[in-house]
Structure formats: C-alpha cells, structure tokens
Motif scaffolding. Structure first.
Motif, mmCIF file in Angstrom:
data_model
loop_
_atom_site.group_PDB
_atom_site.id
_atom_site.type_symbol
_atom_site.label_atom_id
_atom_site.label_comp_id
_atom_site.label_asym_id
_atom_site.label_seq_id
_atom_site.Cartn_x
_atom_site.Cartn_y
_atom_site.Cartn_z
ATOM 1 N N CYS A 201 0.832 -1.189 0.000
ATOM 2 C CA CYS A 201 0.000 0.000 0.000
ATOM 3 C C CYS A 201 0.878 1.255 0.000
ATOM 4 O O CYS A 201 1.851 1.350 0.739
ATOM 5 N N ARG A 202 0.510 2.215 -0.815
ATOM 6 C CA ARG A 202 1.248 3.470 -0.912
ATOM 7 C C ARG A 202 0.733 4.529 0.059
ATOM 8 O O ARG A 202 1.349 5.562 0.231
ATOM 9 N N TYR A 203 -0.417 4.283 0.638
ATOM 10 C CA TYR A 203 -1.040 5.259 1.522
ATOM 11 C C TYR A 203 -1.131 4.747 2.951
ATOM 12 O O TYR A 203 -1.113 3.546 3.201
ATOM 13 N N TYR A 204 -1.232 5.673 3.877
ATOM 14 C CA TYR A 204 -1.537 5.373 5.268
ATOM 15 C C TYR A 204 -2.757 6.181 5.631
ATOM 16 O O TYR A 204 -2.767 7.384 5.385
ATOM 17 N N PRO A 205 -3.781 5.610 6.189
ATOM 18 C CA PRO A 205 -3.979 4.181 6.421
ATOM 19 C C PRO A 205 -4.212 3.443 5.107
ATOM 20 O O PRO A 205 -4.449 4.063 4.065
ATOM 21 N N THR A 206 -4.150 2.113 5.173
ATOM 22 C CA THR A 206 -4.364 1.316 3.967
ATOM 23 C C THR A 206 -5.749 1.603 3.407
ATOM 24 O O THR A 206 -6.620 2.122 4.099
#
Length: 103
Positions: free
Chosen positions: A27-32
């Motif tokens: 995943c490139r983002y937080y949160p998924t």
C-alpha cells in the motif's frame, strides 16, 4: 448502523482477513485503503463513505506518490484540494492509536 453499512463492514473485514493478510504489503497510503474504507463508512455511512473509499481506490495507482491520507472530518469529495472548505493539512506522523492497531 443500517444493514447495508454492516454488510459493507463485514465484507471489508473479510477481505482484510482472507486476502490482504495473505499478500505482501504494497500500500502506498496510510492508512491502507481497506482501513480508510472502514473509517469512511463508519463516519459517513455507506453512500458517502463508499464514495470516499472509491475515490481513494482510484487514487491508488503505481505512479501515485502515496503518503498519509486520512478520512476527512467533514464530507467532501474535494477535501484533498486546497481550495475546498473541507481541506485539512495532512498529519506528519500516524496517531498512536493507529500504530497500536497495526501491531
């Protein structure tokens, strides 16, 4: 919570347990994206939260920069734009409550 909301949450949880848990993290983002969808649906309901989750999935692509992308406090599909009244500055570090969930 409506039955549609509960069904969506159960479906996302099933995905997290059975598919996401058995694949490498990418995943490139937080949160998924799945956690984002859970938070958005819980906060705004199935229609608005689902819209935000869908827009997030559309942003998740190989050439995306990624980073921290929280569910907005106020619903707006344009919350990521600085001209939007729902614009919020991104968090620089994850909240302590999220790091405990991830462990």
């Amino acid at each position: 919570m409506s039955t549609a909301t509960q069904a969506a949450i159960r479906a996302i949880r099933w995905y997290q347990r059975n598919i996401s848990a058995n694949t490498p993290a990418r995943c490139r983002y937080y949160p998924t994206c799945s956690n984002y969808a859970l938070q958005a649906i819980r906060r705004f309901g199935i229609v608005r939260g689902g819209t935000l989750a869908l827009l997030r999935l559309l942003r998740c692509r190989p050439w995306s920069r990624g980073g921290i992308d929280d569910v907005p406090q106020h619903f707006s599909p344009f919350y990521r734009y600085s001209w939007s009244k729902a614009h919020e500055e991104p968090r620089l570090t994850p909240l302590a409550s999220h790091t405990k969930e991830m462990a």
